[in-house]
Scaffold this motif. Structure first.
Motif, PDB file in Angstrom:
ATOM      1  N   HIS A 251       1.269   1.677  -5.035  1.00 48.80           N
ATOM      2  CA  HIS A 251       1.431   1.308  -3.635  1.00 48.80           C
ATOM      3  C   HIS A 251       0.197   0.576  -3.144  1.00 48.80           C
ATOM      4  O   HIS A 251      -0.927   0.906  -3.500  1.00 48.80           O
ATOM      5  CB  HIS A 251       1.670   2.562  -2.783  1.00 48.80           C
ATOM      6  CG  HIS A 251       2.919   3.289  -3.151  1.00 48.80           C
ATOM      7  ND1 HIS A 251       4.139   3.001  -2.569  1.00 48.80           N
ATOM      8  CD2 HIS A 251       3.151   4.263  -4.063  1.00 48.80           C
ATOM      9  CE1 HIS A 251       5.061   3.789  -3.097  1.00 48.80           C
ATOM     10  NE2 HIS A 251       4.497   4.562  -4.011  1.00 48.80           N
ATOM     11  N   GLU A 252       0.430  -0.437  -2.300  1.00 48.41           N
ATOM     12  CA  GLU A 252      -0.679  -1.160  -1.694  1.00 48.41           C
ATOM     13  C   GLU A 252      -0.370  -1.429  -0.253  1.00 48.41           C
ATOM     14  O   GLU A 252       0.784  -1.372   0.178  1.00 48.41           O
ATOM     15  CB  GLU A 252      -0.943  -2.484  -2.422  1.00 48.41           C
ATOM     16  CG  GLU A 252       0.226  -3.460  -2.352  1.00 48.41           C
ATOM     17  CD  GLU A 252      -0.120  -4.805  -2.971  1.00 48.41           C
ATOM     18  OE1 GLU A 252      -0.861  -5.566  -2.325  1.00 48.41           O
ATOM     19  OE2 GLU A 252       0.363  -5.080  -4.090  1.00 48.41           O
ATOM     20  N   THR A 253      -1.392  -1.711   0.506  1.00 45.33           N
ATOM     21  CA  THR A 253      -1.249  -1.906   1.940  1.00 45.33           C
ATOM     22  C   THR A 253      -0.757  -3.312   2.264  1.00 45.33           C
ATOM     23  O   THR A 253      -1.260  -4.289   1.718  1.00 45.33           O
ATOM     24  CB  THR A 253      -2.592  -1.661   2.650  1.00 45.33           C
ATOM     25  OG1 THR A 253      -2.995  -0.319   2.417  1.00 45.33           O
ATOM     26  CG2 THR A 253      -2.468  -1.898   4.148  1.00 45.33           C
ATOM     27  N   ILE A 254       0.269  -3.396   3.116  1.00 39.40           N
ATOM     28  CA  ILE A 254       0.686  -4.647   3.729  1.00 39.40           C
ATOM     29  C   ILE A 254       0.591  -4.419   5.223  1.00 39.40           C
ATOM     30  O   ILE A 254       1.407  -3.704   5.809  1.00 39.40           O
ATOM     31  CB  ILE A 254       2.119  -5.032   3.335  1.00 39.40           C
ATOM     32  CG1 ILE A 254       2.227  -5.224   1.819  1.00 39.40           C
ATOM     33  CG2 ILE A 254       2.548  -6.309   4.070  1.00 39.40           C
ATOM     34  CD1 ILE A 254       3.639  -5.506   1.345  1.00 39.40           C
ATOM     35  N   VAL A 255      -0.424  -4.945   5.854  1.00 39.82           N
ATOM     36  CA  VAL A 255      -0.684  -4.658   7.255  1.00 39.82           C
ATOM     37  C   VAL A 255       0.346  -5.354   8.136  1.00 39.82           C
ATOM     38  O   VAL A 255       0.666  -6.510   7.904  1.00 39.82           O
ATOM     39  CB  VAL A 255      -2.105  -5.102   7.648  1.00 39.82           C
ATOM     40  CG1 VAL A 255      -2.354  -4.820   9.125  1.00 39.82           C
ATOM     41  CG2 VAL A 255      -3.117  -4.380   6.798  1.00 39.82           C
TER      42      VAL A 255
END
Length: 255
Positions: A251-255
């Motif tokens: 999982h990674e951040t997508i602001v």
């Protein structure tokens, strides 16, 4: 004193020890998307990413007992529901949630079968209509919506369900055309929006349906419209499915 920098999002779903699906996966998504994740277990599962062995269900009374202190303490505006024992349990839970907050946003990912191969439910549309009328959005995949409605054309099936609530139709089970797969949002106002995405070789992931609906929940919690939250969810899934060649993704951040 409690934090107010991030919206609270509650997942009510099964506990998957591999953390690829269920409440553990949902909380990973909530954190990556800069919301504060809360979790309540509806079931204890014995599984990993490639094998489902057994499930122990949590009663409606115990699910509500887990929820009560959370609603007493935190301003929960969005709830994502996943694996659930029965439609009677789901209906009772939805009624209780609406009593806590009449404006609460309710998402349900109708998990009818585990990705590792285990049937949970066989539903009919007549059973489901009273449930749909209590929901904000439902997030079925193609086999699920075909089973629920008895309609083999998934878009016609989604159109039928959208008479009662918003429908995010996941297209991952369809054959790719021109190297693409397409998700669709059928909203309750009878608007249809397509979200085409590249087909990702080796992109199959355990719990991908849980992840999609969890991302959608975070978008709604952050104040995005259903259309905008759906677009963000599709973008997140593109990156998640491509994150590893294995059944468990990152999982990674997508602001």
């Amino acid at each position: 004193m409690i934090q107010t920098e991030r919206p609270y999002v509650l997942s009510i779903a099964g506990l998957d020890p591999s953390a690829g699906a269920g409440i553990l996966a949902d909380v990973k998504v909530f954190e990556a998307q800069q919301t504060y994740g809360l979790a309540v277990a509806t079931a204890l599962t014995i599984q990993h990413d490639a094998s489902f062995r057994k499930v122990h269900w949590v009663s409606l009374e115990e699910i509500i007992a887990q929820c009560e202190p959370l609603f007493e303490r935190y301003p929960i505006q969005v709830v994502k529901i996943g694996l659930i024992e029965s439609m009677s349990v789901l209906s009772g839970l939805l009624d209780w949630l609406v009593l806590q907050n009449p404006k609460i946003i309710l998402l349900w990912d109708p998990i009818l079968k585990a990705s590792a191969g285990f049937d949970f439910h066989r539903l009919t549309l007549n059973e489901l209509v009273p449930i749909l009328q209590k929901l904000t959005v439902i997030t079925p995949n193609i086999p699920e919506i075909q089973q629920i409605t008895g309609e083999q054309d998934p878009q016609k099936a989604a159109q039928t369900l959208s008479n009662y609530c918003n429908v995010y139709l996941k297209g991952g089970h369809s054959s790719s055309e021109n190297g693409q797969v397409t998700d669709y949002l059928f909203d309750i106002h009878q608007t249809v929006i397509a979200y085409p995405a590249p087909f990702i070789p080796n992109g199959e992931k355990h719990g991908s349906g849980c992840v999609l609906s969890a991302v959608l929940a975070t978008g709604l919690a952050k104040g995005f419209s259903q259309k905008e939250a759906s677009a963000r969810a599709r973008l997140y899934m593109d990156r998640y499915l491509a994150s590893t060649p294995y059944l468990l993704g990152f999982h990674e951040t997508i602001v």
